[in-house]
Scaffold this motif. Structure first.
Motif, mmCIF file in Angstrom:
data_model
loop_
_atom_site.group_PDB
_atom_site.id
_atom_site.type_symbol
_atom_site.label_atom_id
_atom_site.label_comp_id
_atom_site.label_asym_id
_atom_site.label_seq_id
_atom_site.Cartn_x
_atom_site.Cartn_y
_atom_site.Cartn_z
ATOM 1 N N PRO A 40 23.125 -2.091 8.554
ATOM 2 C CA PRO A 40 22.134 -1.008 8.588
ATOM 3 C C PRO A 40 22.737 0.276 9.177
ATOM 4 N N ARG A 46 34.158 6.899 16.094
ATOM 5 C CA ARG A 46 33.060 6.447 16.945
ATOM 6 C C ARG A 46 33.619 5.588 18.057
ATOM 7 N N LYS A 56 28.431 7.292 17.607
ATOM 8 C CA LYS A 56 29.037 7.783 16.372
ATOM 9 C C LYS A 56 29.352 9.274 16.514
ATOM 10 N N HIS A 87 28.209 5.960 9.230
ATOM 11 C CA HIS A 87 28.594 5.015 10.281
ATOM 12 C C HIS A 87 29.469 5.656 11.354
HETATM 13 N N1 MTE Z 1 25.830 9.910 17.679
HETATM 14 C C1 MTE Z 1 25.020 8.842 17.613
HETATM 15 N N2 MTE Z 1 25.560 7.632 17.718
HETATM 16 C C2 MTE Z 1 24.772 6.528 17.642
HETATM 17 C C3 MTE Z 1 23.379 6.629 17.504
HETATM 18 C C4 MTE Z 1 22.823 7.929 17.435
HETATM 19 O O1 MTE Z 1 21.600 8.124 17.331
HETATM 20 N N3 MTE Z 1 23.681 9.008 17.469
HETATM 21 N N4 MTE Z 1 22.597 5.500 17.420
HETATM 22 C C5 MTE Z 1 23.167 4.256 17.924
HETATM 23 C C6 MTE Z 1 22.447 3.065 17.518
HETATM 24 S S1 MTE Z 1 20.872 2.871 18.081
HETATM 25 C C7 MTE Z 1 23.041 2.055 16.818
HETATM 26 S S2 MTE Z 1 22.269 0.579 16.508
HETATM 27 C C8 MTE Z 1 24.382 2.242 16.199
HETATM 28 C C9 MTE Z 1 24.276 1.956 14.736
HETATM 29 O O2 MTE Z 1 25.513 2.108 14.104
HETATM 30 P P1 MTE Z 1 25.554 2.010 12.544
HETATM 31 O O3 MTE Z 1 24.615 3.046 11.997
HETATM 32 O O4 MTE Z 1 26.974 2.223 12.174
HETATM 33 O O5 MTE Z 1 25.069 0.627 12.187
HETATM 34 O O6 MTE Z 1 24.863 3.549 16.373
HETATM 35 C C10 MTE Z 1 24.649 4.087 17.650
HETATM 36 N N5 MTE Z 1 25.372 5.320 17.737
#
Ligand code: MTE
Ligand code: MO
Length: 203
Positions: free
Chosen positions: A32, A154, A167, A149
Motif C-alpha cells: 500500500p 527514504r 519518505k 514510495h
Molecule cells: N514524508 C512522509 N513519509 C512517510 C509518511 C508521510 O506521511 N510522509 N507516512 C508514513 C506512513 S504512515 C507509512 S505506513 C509509510 C508507508 O510507506 P509506503 O507508502 O511506501 O508503503 O510511510 C511513512 N513515511
C-alpha cells in the motif's frame, strides 16, 4: 538496478521471530501507499541530504556523493499502524551505521527528527535510528523506489511502525530532547514499537 554489484545482505532480526506478525496486524501481499499530502516532485540536481544538530560537524551529500557510499540489501518486514504488515521486503540503500561514520555525535544527542520534503517530520529515539537494520533506502525488491514510495531516498526503520520510515527524506537532526513530528503531534506514539503496540499517546 540490475547492473549494480552484488551487495551484502543484512537480515533484520524481527524476520527470524517465530510469530512474524505483531499483535493487531494483518498480513498484506500488496504494498500500500500511505502518506499525508501529495507525492513531491524531487529534482536530483538540487537534492541533498543533511545531518545536523548535535554533531561536531554537520554533513551533507549530493545525490552522486550519496550513491557512491557503500550499499547493502536489508531483508525486513514492514508494519503500518493502520494494521497492515508486509513481510520479507528487500530494501536497497546505505546503512545508517555507514552514514554515521561521517559525523561525530555529541554525547547529549539522544533523539532524532527526520525531515522530509513538504515539511513532514517524524521523531524517534536515537538507539532505534542506530539499529543494525536501519537504512537510507533508494530501492526495494529489485527496483528503484517509485515516487509514491519515497523516491529518491527514504529512511527505513524496520523495528518501528512504518510512519517512522520517512519518505522523501532530506535531513536528519540530532536532539537532546524528544520533539514530536507530524503524526506524533496528531497523537501517535513517540517511539512506536509494533511488538508493544505503541500506536498512540504516551507523551
Ligand atoms: N514524508 C512522509 N513519509 C512517510 C509518511 C508521510 O506521511 N510522509 N507516512 C508514513 C506512513 S504512515 C507509512 S505506513 C509509510 C508507508 O510507506 P509506503 O507508502 O511506501 O508503503 O510511510 C511513512 N513515511
Ligand atoms: Mo502508516
Amino acid at each position: 538496478m540490475s547492473s549494480d554489484p552484488i551487495r551484502p545482505m543484512i537480515v533484520s532480526s524481527d524476520t527470524e521471530r517465530e510469530q512474524r506478525i505483531p499483535p493487531g496486524q494483518v498480513l498484506t501481499r500488496k504494498w500500500p501507499v500511505l502518506h499525508a499530502g501529495s507525492t513531491p516532485q524531487v529534482d536530483l540536481t538540487k537534492w541533498d541530504l543533511r545531518l545536523f544538530g548535535l554533531v561536531k560537524q554537520p554533513a551533507r551529500w549530493t545525490w552522486d556523493e550519496f550513491r557512491a557510499l557503500p550499499s547493502v540489501d536489508v531483508r525486513a518486514d514492514m508494519h503500518c499502524v493502520t494494521r497492515w504488515s508486509r513481510l520479507s521486503m528487500t530494501w536497497h540503500g546505505v546503512l545508517v551505521s555507514e552514514v554515521m561514520k561521517h559525523v561525530e555525535l555529541l554525547p547529549e544527542a539522544r533523539f532524532v527528527v527526520a525531515h522530509c520534503e513538504q515539511s513532514f517530520t517524524t521523531n524517534l529515539p536515537i538507539e532505534w535510528f542506530l539499529a543494525e537494520d536501519a537504512l537510507f533506502a533508494w530501492g526495494a525488491d529489485g527496483t528503484d523506489l517509485s515516487p509514491d514510495h519515497g523516491w529518491p531516498l527514504r529512511l527505513v526503520v524496520p523495528k518501528l511502525y512504518a510512519w517512522k520510515s520517512a519518505k522523501w527524506l532530506c535531513g536528519v537532526e540530532f536532539l537532546a530532547h524528544d520533539q514530536p513530528g507530524y503524526w506524533e503531534r496528531g497523537g501517535y506514539h513517540m517511539r512506536g514499537d509494533p511488538w508493544l503496540e505503541e500506536r498512540f499517546g504516551a507523551w
